[in-house]
Design a protein around this motif. Structure first.
Motif, PDB file in Angstrom:
ATOM      1  N   GLY A 171       0.825  -1.193   0.000  1.00 13.13           N
ATOM      2  CA  GLY A 171       0.000   0.000   0.000  1.00 13.13           C
ATOM      3  C   GLY A 171       0.864   1.249   0.000  1.00 13.13           C
ATOM      4  O   GLY A 171       2.099   1.170   0.045  1.00 13.13           O
ATOM      5  N   PRO A 172       0.254   2.428  -0.057  1.00 10.20           N
ATOM      6  CA  PRO A 172       1.015   3.685  -0.048  1.00 10.20           C
ATOM      7  C   PRO A 172       1.845   3.822   1.220  1.00 10.20           C
ATOM      8  O   PRO A 172       1.425   3.421   2.299  1.00 10.20           O
ATOM      9  N   LYS A 173       3.018   4.418   1.080  1.00 10.47           N
ATOM     10  CA  LYS A 173       3.940   4.550   2.200  1.00 10.47           C
ATOM     11  C   LYS A 173       4.012   5.973   2.749  1.00 10.47           C
ATOM     12  O   LYS A 173       4.780   6.227   3.674  1.00 10.47           O
ATOM     13  N   ASP A 174       3.258   6.902   2.182  1.00 17.07           N
ATOM     14  CA  ASP A 174       3.327   8.274   2.672  1.00 17.07           C
ATOM     15  C   ASP A 174       2.412   8.454   3.876  1.00 17.07           C
ATOM     16  O   ASP A 174       1.421   7.753   4.044  1.00 17.07           O
ATOM     17  N   GLY A 175       2.770   9.407   4.739  1.00 16.60           N
ATOM     18  CA  GLY A 175       1.984   9.670   5.941  1.00 16.60           C
ATOM     19  C   GLY A 175       1.818  11.154   6.149  1.00 16.60           C
ATOM     20  O   GLY A 175       2.550  11.980   5.576  1.00 16.60           O
ATOM     21  N   PHE A 176       0.860  11.506   6.977  1.00 19.42           N
ATOM     22  CA  PHE A 176       0.619  12.905   7.291  1.00 19.42           C
ATOM     23  C   PHE A 176       1.815  13.495   8.038  1.00 19.42           C
ATOM     24  O   PHE A 176       2.573  12.784   8.698  1.00 19.42           O
ATOM     25  N   THR A 177       1.964  14.812   7.931  1.00 18.68           N
ATOM     26  CA  THR A 177       3.009  15.531   8.651  1.00 18.68           C
ATOM     27  C   THR A 177       2.360  16.578   9.554  1.00 18.68           C
ATOM     28  O   THR A 177       1.130  16.627   9.686  1.00 18.68           O
ATOM     29  N   ASN A 183      -0.908  18.151   4.529  1.00 22.74           N
ATOM     30  CA  ASN A 183      -1.946  17.155   4.795  1.00 22.74           C
ATOM     31  C   ASN A 183      -3.147  17.339   3.870  1.00 22.74           C
ATOM     32  O   ASN A 183      -3.718  16.358   3.381  1.00 22.74           O
ATOM     33  N   VAL A 184      -3.528  18.583   3.634  1.00 23.35           N
ATOM     34  CA  VAL A 184      -4.643  18.845   2.712  1.00 23.35           C
ATOM     35  C   VAL A 184      -4.293  18.378   1.306  1.00 23.35           C
ATOM     36  O   VAL A 184      -5.109  17.770   0.610  1.00 23.35           O
ATOM     37  N   SER A 185      -3.045  18.643   0.887  1.00 21.66           N
ATOM     38  CA  SER A 185      -2.644  18.253  -0.465  1.00 21.66           C
ATOM     39  C   SER A 185      -2.585  16.734  -0.622  1.00 21.66           C
ATOM     40  O   SER A 185      -2.910  16.199  -1.685  1.00 21.66           O
ATOM     41  N   LEU A 186      -2.188  16.013   0.436  1.00 19.93           N
ATOM     42  CA  LEU A 186      -2.143  14.550   0.372  1.00 19.93           C
ATOM     43  C   LEU A 186      -3.534  13.963   0.156  1.00 19.93           C
ATOM     44  O   LEU A 186      -3.693  12.927  -0.504  1.00 19.93           O
ATOM     45  N   ILE A 187      -4.542  14.606   0.719  1.00 21.25           N
ATOM     46  CA  ILE A 187      -5.917  14.146   0.504  1.00 21.25           C
ATOM     47  C   ILE A 187      -6.416  14.562  -0.867  1.00 21.25           C
ATOM     48  O   ILE A 187      -7.070  13.781  -1.579  1.00 21.25           O
ATOM     49  N   ARG A 188      -6.111  15.785  -1.281  1.00 22.05           N
ATOM     50  CA  ARG A 188      -6.535  16.277  -2.595  1.00 22.05           C
ATOM     51  C   ARG A 188      -5.985  15.418  -3.730  1.00 22.05           C
ATOM     52  O   ARG A 188      -6.652  15.206  -4.745  1.00 22.05           O
ATOM     53  N   LYS A 192      -9.957  13.553  -6.089  1.00 17.32           N
ATOM     54  CA  LYS A 192     -10.075  14.654  -7.057  1.00 17.32           C
ATOM     55  C   LYS A 192     -11.554  14.920  -7.339  1.00 17.32           C
ATOM     56  O   LYS A 192     -12.051  14.710  -8.440  1.00 17.32           O
ATOM     57  N   ASN A 193     -12.229  15.356  -6.301  1.00 23.35           N
ATOM     58  CA  ASN A 193     -13.662  15.605  -6.369  1.00 23.35           C
ATOM     59  C   ASN A 193     -13.918  17.078  -6.072  1.00 23.35           C
ATOM     60  O   ASN A 193     -13.506  17.579  -5.016  1.00 23.35           O
ATOM     61  N   PRO A 194     -14.593  17.802  -6.976  1.00 32.78           N
ATOM     62  CA  PRO A 194     -14.838  19.233  -6.718  1.00 32.78           C
ATOM     63  C   PRO A 194     -15.734  19.483  -5.523  1.00 32.78           C
ATOM     64  O   PRO A 194     -15.794  20.610  -5.019  1.00 32.78           O
ATOM     65  N   HIS A 195     -16.422  18.447  -5.043  1.00 28.37           N
ATOM     66  CA  HIS A 195     -17.307  18.605  -3.895  1.00 28.37           C
ATOM     67  C   HIS A 195     -16.597  18.321  -2.571  1.00 28.37           C
ATOM     68  O   HIS A 195     -17.238  18.351  -1.511  1.00 28.37           O
ATOM     69  N   LEU A 196     -15.294  18.026  -2.624  1.00 25.90           N
ATOM     70  CA  LEU A 196     -14.527  17.837  -1.402  1.00 25.90           C
ATOM     71  C   LEU A 196     -14.344  19.182  -0.720  1.00 25.90           C
ATOM     72  O   LEU A 196     -13.808  20.121  -1.310  1.00 25.90           O
ATOM     73  N   SER A 271      -8.763   9.285   3.227  1.00 25.82           N
ATOM     74  CA  SER A 271      -9.499   9.448   1.969  1.00 25.82           C
ATOM     75  C   SER A 271     -10.600   8.412   1.840  1.00 25.82           C
ATOM     76  O   SER A 271     -11.711   8.716   1.395  1.00 25.82           O
ATOM     77  N   ALA A 272     -10.309   7.171   2.223  1.00 22.74           N
ATOM     78  CA  ALA A 272     -11.317   6.118   2.144  1.00 22.74           C
ATOM     79  C   ALA A 272     -12.512   6.416   3.048  1.00 22.74           C
ATOM     80  O   ALA A 272     -13.665   6.189   2.673  1.00 22.74           O
ATOM     81  N   ASN A 273     -12.250   6.956   4.236  1.00 20.39           N
ATOM     82  CA  ASN A 273     -13.345   7.309   5.137  1.00 20.39           C
ATOM     83  C   ASN A 273     -14.158   8.477   4.613  1.00 20.39           C
ATOM     84  O   ASN A 273     -15.378   8.528   4.804  1.00 20.39           O
ATOM     85  N   LEU A 274     -13.506   9.421   3.940  1.00 21.18           N
ATOM     86  CA  LEU A 274     -14.248  10.510   3.302  1.00 21.18           C
ATOM     87  C   LEU A 274     -15.197   9.966   2.237  1.00 21.18           C
ATOM     88  O   LEU A 274     -16.357  10.387   2.144  1.00 21.18           O
TER      89      LEU A 274
END
Length: 534
Positions: A171-177, A183-188, A192-196, A271-274
């Protein structure tokens, strides 16, 4: 307790709150003060506000043909950008013969010499202080009431690394800082949803910490979103230094050891929970993101379950449930059986256990409590000590102390095996704060078993289940979708069905878009050439 039906039915009466801003700097009842046109008074106001702060700088400078001054915090800005994008352009503006007379001419001057930088024009003293504290360079001009704030802050943060508490193999190896923007950019990048949506709030009178609520408009239930928003809005405290403080302020009013809000270091988990319809809370300065609402079964799920074949993911999830029960009741079962119910053991095993305990001077409950406490001390020491020696101390300490205790006749070999297996089982939980709850309850159930035997163990489990059914997380029953039973949500609880069979979002969240995907069928291999259809 918040009733879920009442919460959702009353969502229309809940007004959407505005993000907190510089108004937080005003004392209760204090009226905002306007910036004066006198440069000397403005200079003295900034100087008096920050006084002897070593990182505060203010310098007089010519703004075209007019006098002015800059003020900023050295610790919050990028000095290279300050020189290249502000100081040098202003030095060139000295040749400009135009006069800044009002906001329109000030804006024209900015576009000519200071374009390309995010900016704000403010007119009140508390707004000026707010932007200085936020890392802006503030420019005052003589005879002008408007103040120009330019964004060039550059705060150094830890780089993106693999999460330390929620590691996975595939799975992905990156984590929040600790950086809010990162952190916002990692989720964005993942959603890629304009309603986020990302809603900013300021919490903490002294720290002025940015707290962001994120959800997907059109998926998340507005009742839950409004409830999270209102709880954060009601926080009145001096400081917020980590998301764990926010957790305590907004969690439901329940005295429980079980976590009612989840947290994660993983952007893919958030992201999955969102996408499921939940709300996440990001706190500036914290690498742990909060997830709400949460149910009991969420603490047995990990991101890796969805990155491996569903059969393997289901098997690993079963191992987690089994390990939870082992970590919770195995020591108490040992105490109950060896103290009250020896007839439940096979004769050969009973003789072996009693032979090992023959020279032990303490009853079983004292033995196991002493070993459990010793292991907890070693575990805490391993966490707090420097990483180079932490693991060595915990492992070597456990081996040496365990072996020495057996040889000294203080504990039996069987008890060391029970405590060791229990400790290993407690590490299986993918969520650290949930495993802490298990460790704490283990001591209570051991005491119950030492007094009432297996009846005490059973009574404790019944009371624990009754307690779990009474808990709520933002209006959602904690044991959902098991109690109350929701058959539609069983596709991702104890086992994980294939993605093509998991068509809907969790029903208990009452999302605005219940369907996750269109009807899909299991793929089948193409027919061989010449094969006739049946």
């Amino acid at each position: 307790m918040i009733n879920l039906t009442k919460l959702f039915s009353s969502q229309k009466s809940i007004q959407k709150s505005k993000p907190s801003t510089s108004e937080e700097l005003l004392e209760v009842g204090e009226q905002p003060k306007e910036i004066t046109t006198e440069l000397t008074k403005n200079y003295q106001f900034c100087k008096n506000t920050f006084q002897e702060s070593i990182d505060f700088t203010q310098n007089y400078i010519m703004i075209g043909k007019q006098k002015g001054f800059l003020c900023y915090l050295d610790s919050m800005i990028d000095s290279k950008q300050l020189t290249e994008k502000i100081v040098e352009p202003l030095s060139l503006s000295v040749e400009d013969l135009s006069i800044i007379e009002n906001e329109e001419s000030f804006e024209a001057f900015r576009k000519k010499y200071l374009s390309g930088l995010p900016h704000k024009f403010v007119t009140k003293e508390h707004e000026v202080i707010w932007y200085i504290l936020s890392g802006y360079v503030v420019i005052f001009v003589e005879n002008i009431k408007e103040v120009l704030c330019l964004k060039i802050f550059d705060i150094q943060y830890r780089s993106i690394n693999e999460p330390s508490t929620q590691t996975i193999i595939r799975g992905p190896k990156d984590g929040f800082t600790e950086s809010m923007e990162t952190n916002v950019s990692l989720i964005r990048r993942r959603v890629k949803n304009p309603h986020l949506r990302f809603e900013s709030h300021i919490v903490g009178r002294d720290t002025q910490t940015s707290v962001v609520i994120s959800y997907i408009d059109g998926i998340a239930n507005k009742g839950i979103v409004n409830e999270v928003r209102n709880r954060i809005k009601k926080i009145d405290t001096s400081y917020i230094l980590d998301s764990g403080i926010i957790d305590e302020y907004i969690t439901d009013k329940s005295y429980t050891v079980f976590p009612l809000i989840n947290n994660t270091e993983r952007p893919d988990t958030a992201s999955a929970n969102l996408l499921e319809g939940k709300v996440i809370i990001i706190v500036d300065g914290s690498p742990f993101v909060l997830i709400a609402p949460v149910v009991f079964t969420d603490f047995f799920q990990a991101s890796e379950d969805y990155y491996q074949p569903f059969i393997m993911g289901s098997f690993i999830r079963f191992i987690r449930y089994f390990s939870f029960m082992i970590a919770l009741v195995l020591p108490s079962l040992y105490v109950a059986i060896t103290t009250f119910h020896q007839e439940l053991m096979p004769t050969t095993l009973l003789i072996s256990v009693q032979a090992q305990r023959e020279g032990v001077p303490f009853p079983a409950v004292i033995e196991i409590l002493a070993m459990e406490l010793t292991f907890e001390v070693l575990r805490e020491a391993g966490v707090r000590m420097p990483r180079a020696v932490g693991q060595t101390v915990s492992i070597v300490g456990a081996l040496v102390i365990g072996q020495a205790a057996v040889e000294a006749g203080l504990v039996s070999n069987v008890l060391v095996i029970v405590v060791s297996f229990t400790a290993i089982a407690s590490f299986v939980s993918p969520i650290y704060n949930f495993s802490i709850s298990t460790r704490l309850l283990r001591f209570v159930i051991i005491l119950a078993a030492s007094v009432f035997g297996l009846f005490g163990v059973l009574a404790f489990l019944v009371l624990m289940v009754m307690h779990l059914t009474s808990l709520r997380s933002f209006g959602v029953s904690y044991l959902t979708p098991v109690a109350p039973l929701i058959l539609e949500d069983q596709t991702d609880v104890f086992v994980r069905l294939p993605f093509w069979a998991n068509k809907n979002r969790p029903k208990f969240l009452k999302t605005e878009a219940p369907e996750r995907q269109e009807n899909m069928s299991k793929p089948s291999p193409p027919k061989m050439e010449g094969e006739q259809s049946r």
